[in-house]
Design a protein around this motif. Structure first.
Motif, PDB file in Angstrom:
ATOM      1  N   SER A 171       3.917   5.147   4.697  1.00  9.62           N
ATOM      2  CA  SER A 171       4.692   4.435   3.676  1.00  9.62           C
ATOM      3  C   SER A 171       5.157   3.076   4.186  1.00  9.62           C
ATOM      4  N   GLN A 198       2.230   0.713   4.300  1.00 10.58           N
ATOM      5  CA  GLN A 198       1.872   0.250   2.957  1.00 10.58           C
ATOM      6  C   GLN A 198       2.846  -0.811   2.481  1.00 10.58           C
ATOM      7  N   ASN A 199       4.136  -0.587   2.714  1.00  6.35           N
ATOM      8  CA  ASN A 199       5.147  -1.561   2.313  1.00  6.35           C
ATOM      9  C   ASN A 199       4.953  -2.883   3.052  1.00  6.35           C
ATOM     10  N   LYS A 234       2.152  -4.101   4.152  1.00  7.05           N
ATOM     11  CA  LYS A 234       0.970  -4.759   3.595  1.00  7.05           C
ATOM     12  C   LYS A 234       1.308  -5.446   2.273  1.00  7.05           C
ATOM     13  N   ARG A 235       2.037  -4.745   1.416  1.00  8.65           N
ATOM     14  CA  ARG A 235       2.441  -5.353   0.139  1.00  8.65           C
ATOM     15  C   ARG A 235       3.269  -6.602   0.384  1.00  8.65           C
ATOM     16  N   GLU A 237      -7.667  -2.868  -1.425  1.00 11.86           N
ATOM     17  CA  GLU A 237      -7.016  -1.600  -1.060  1.00 11.86           C
ATOM     18  C   GLU A 237      -5.998  -1.182  -2.105  1.00 11.86           C
ATOM     19  N   PHE A 238      -5.280  -2.160  -2.689  1.00 11.23           N
ATOM     20  CA  PHE A 238      -4.251  -1.850  -3.684  1.00 11.23           C
ATOM     21  C   PHE A 238      -4.782  -1.950  -5.123  1.00 11.23           C
TER      22      PHE A 238
END
Length: 259
Positions: A99, A102-103, A105-106, A130-131
């Motif tokens: 998690s 992912q955060n 990367k965003r 990816e997203f």
């Protein structure tokens, strides 16, 4: 007592603090054999007491040996319970790490695009894929600003509401900007169909936040959409109004000379 023993036989952690750092002969044997070993008497092995010792595996890799001190027949169930609980804790840690990754990367995608900085386009494009972000369609930057009077001690509850709303929309690309802003990227066509979700959320959280929506641009011109969202946010002066779109500010922008 519960001991976590390294494959080398050194006790890494224990409910008996005096044993941490000491050598556990059976623990070493269990790590080498990969089999459960029960000890029925004290002092037969170096640094070992009566109890059960079992290997702890994760993804087919030996992490440690769990040792439970006590009469084997009485502590056997506790040993396997400790193994299950430990595996659950490891899995939880893995999910938290995923998690966080992912955060991160965003955050990188949005920060890079709205600031036109650190534009490693090959990496950004791979992350957009990816997203599941379609780079061929136009986007809008959505800016949520938390009321400065909001008690941030309750932030986790608001965060849950915001991310749940993003999920319903759905918005895959979003980030929190410390200390008080969320940024999200929406397909313009999706926004046209689902804007009612955002408006409803704004109405439900009227005292807690303001929402501004930037103009439609390509994903690689997101800085322009962000800038327009900031302009729209600044236009909110009525305390009873907390939702605004840049597209609807033509008259106000002309009057202010910023159009």
């Amino acid at each position: 007592d519960i001991n976590f023993i390294a494959p080398s036989g050194i006790i890494l952690a224990s409910t008996d603090s005096s044993r941490v750092g000491t050598f556990h002969e059976i623990g070493q044997q269990v790590a080498a054999s990969g089999s459960v070993l029960e000890v029925t008497e004290d002092n037969n092995f170096s640094g070992t007491k009566q109890g059960i010792n079992l290997p702890l595996y994760h993804n087919e890799h030996l992490l440690a040996v769990i040792g439970i001190t006590g009469i084997p027949d009485k502590v056997r169930s506790y040993a396997y319970l400790a193994e299950r609980i430990t595996n659950l804790l490891i899995r939880e840690q893995e999910l938290n790490m995923i998690s966080r990754n992912q955060n991160d990367k965003r955050q990188y995608i949005i920060d890079s695009l709205i600031r036109n900085q650190n534009l490693n386009m090959e990496y950004i494009q791979s992350l957009l894929t990816e997203f599941s972000v379609d780079v061929r369609t136009s986007k809008r930057l959505i800016l949520l600003q938390i009321n400065a009077r909001y008690n941030m001690a309750n932030f986790s509850l608001l965060e849950q509401k915001v991310t749940q709303m993003f999920s319903i929309f759905p918005l895959n690309l979003y980030a929190f900007h410390y200390p008080d802003e969320y940024l999200a990227v929406a397909d313009s066509e999706l926004f046209d169909r689902k804007s009612f979700i955002l408006k409803q959320f704004a109405a439900e959280q009227q005292k807690l936040l303001k929402i501004a929506v930037g103009k439609s641009t390509s994903i690689y011109q997101l800085a322009e959409s962000y800038s327009s969202a900031v302009t729209a946010l600044k236009s909110i002066t009525n305390p009873d109004k907390n939702f605004v779109m840049y597209d609807n500010l033509t008259l106000e922008l002309l009057l202010s000379g910023s159009g």
